[in-house]
Design a protein around this motif. Structure first.
Motif, mmCIF file in Angstrom:
data_model
loop_
_atom_site.group_PDB
_atom_site.id
_atom_site.type_symbol
_atom_site.label_atom_id
_atom_site.label_comp_id
_atom_site.label_asym_id
_atom_site.label_seq_id
_atom_site.Cartn_x
_atom_site.Cartn_y
_atom_site.Cartn_z
ATOM 1 N N UNK A 32 0.850 -1.192 0.000
ATOM 2 C CA UNK A 32 0.000 0.000 0.000
ATOM 3 C C UNK A 32 0.886 1.243 0.000
ATOM 4 N N UNK A 33 0.351 2.304 -0.592
ATOM 5 C CA UNK A 33 1.085 3.564 -0.601
ATOM 6 C C UNK A 33 0.929 4.220 0.766
ATOM 7 N N UNK A 34 2.082 4.438 1.408
ATOM 8 C CA UNK A 34 2.081 5.082 2.724
ATOM 9 C C UNK A 34 3.147 6.167 2.741
ATOM 10 N N UNK A 35 3.190 6.899 3.837
ATOM 11 C CA UNK A 35 4.225 7.927 3.978
ATOM 12 C C UNK A 35 5.607 7.283 3.987
ATOM 13 N N UNK A 36 5.709 6.107 4.585
ATOM 14 C CA UNK A 36 7.004 5.414 4.646
ATOM 15 C C UNK A 36 7.456 4.965 3.253
ATOM 16 N N UNK A 37 6.523 4.456 2.452
ATOM 17 C CA UNK A 37 6.910 4.029 1.102
ATOM 18 C C UNK A 37 7.263 5.232 0.241
ATOM 19 N N UNK A 38 6.509 6.328 0.402
ATOM 20 C CA UNK A 38 6.830 7.546 -0.338
ATOM 21 C C UNK A 38 8.214 8.075 0.025
ATOM 22 N N UNK A 39 8.506 8.081 1.315
ATOM 23 C CA UNK A 39 9.818 8.551 1.768
ATOM 24 C C UNK A 39 10.933 7.647 1.248
ATOM 25 N N UNK A 40 10.687 6.333 1.267
ATOM 26 C CA UNK A 40 11.693 5.386 0.774
ATOM 27 C C UNK A 40 11.918 5.584 -0.726
ATOM 28 N N UNK A 41 10.836 5.815 -1.468
ATOM 29 C CA UNK A 41 10.968 6.050 -2.902
ATOM 30 C C UNK A 41 11.704 7.349 -3.192
ATOM 31 N N UNK A 42 11.395 8.387 -2.424
ATOM 32 C CA UNK A 42 12.081 9.668 -2.618
ATOM 33 C C UNK A 42 13.573 9.525 -2.338
ATOM 34 N N UNK A 43 13.908 8.827 -1.270
ATOM 35 C CA UNK A 43 15.323 8.581 -0.940
ATOM 36 C C UNK A 43 15.993 7.771 -2.049
ATOM 37 N N UNK A 44 15.255 6.778 -2.564
ATOM 38 C CA UNK A 44 15.773 5.956 -3.659
ATOM 39 C C UNK A 44 16.082 6.825 -4.884
ATOM 40 N N UNK A 45 15.187 7.738 -5.239
ATOM 41 C CA UNK A 45 15.402 8.635 -6.388
ATOM 42 C C UNK A 45 16.637 9.506 -6.173
ATOM 43 N N UNK A 46 16.773 10.025 -4.953
ATOM 44 C CA UNK A 46 17.940 10.869 -4.661
ATOM 45 C C UNK A 46 19.234 10.070 -4.769
#
Length: 143
Positions: A32-46
């Motif tokens: 599920x899309x959560x704040x934790x998954x969003x943060x992990x994806x953003x960190x991954x992109x960086x």
């Protein structure tokens, strides 16, 4: 060079850790899309971008070293500096040219490459290069 390798290795390791964090966050959230998954994806992109930058810098470094080695070999060969060194190939039978003349010819070639890249055509009608080639260079006549 060690710094370049370390930088590339560190960027890669951080990228791999970020990828693992994305997978872990997705597993914990039940995909599920959560704040934790969003943060992990953003960190991954960086981390991906930082890894790409490190790769580009390493590639530029390798290219500069290749050019430097090629230039040094060209100068050694053209000026006859390799003659007499153990383990080196025999000379080509051509007389060595001066380093000054070699630099002059190199500039002329670079200028022509730039002209061709900019689509100046055949080179039949072009402006004067910044360092024109003079076939009568006196230093070579003495060698």
């Amino acid at each position: 060079m060690d710094n370049m390798v370390d930088s590339l290795n560190n960027a890669y390791q951080e990228f791999v850790v970020a990828a693992a964090n994305v997978l872990e966050a997705k597993e914990v959230s039940g995909a599920q899309k959560t704040a934790a998954t969003d943060a992990a994806l953003e960190n991954f992109k960086q981390r991906w971008e930082l890894f790409r930058v490190a790769c580009d810098q390493a590639e530029e470094f390798v290219e500069s070293v290749k050019q430097r080695i090629g230039s040094e070999c060209l100068v050694d060969e053209a000026t006859g500096s390799l003659a007499g060194k153990p383990g080196q190939a025999a000379t080509t039978g051509l007389p060595p040219i001066s380093a000054v003349r070699l630099e002059q010819m190199s500039k002329a070639v670079r200028w022509l490459v730039i002209e061709l890249q900019h689509g100046s055509g055949t080179g039949a009608s072009h402006s004067h290069p910044p360092a024109p080639f003079d076939a009568r260079f006196s230093e070579d006549a003495a060698q």
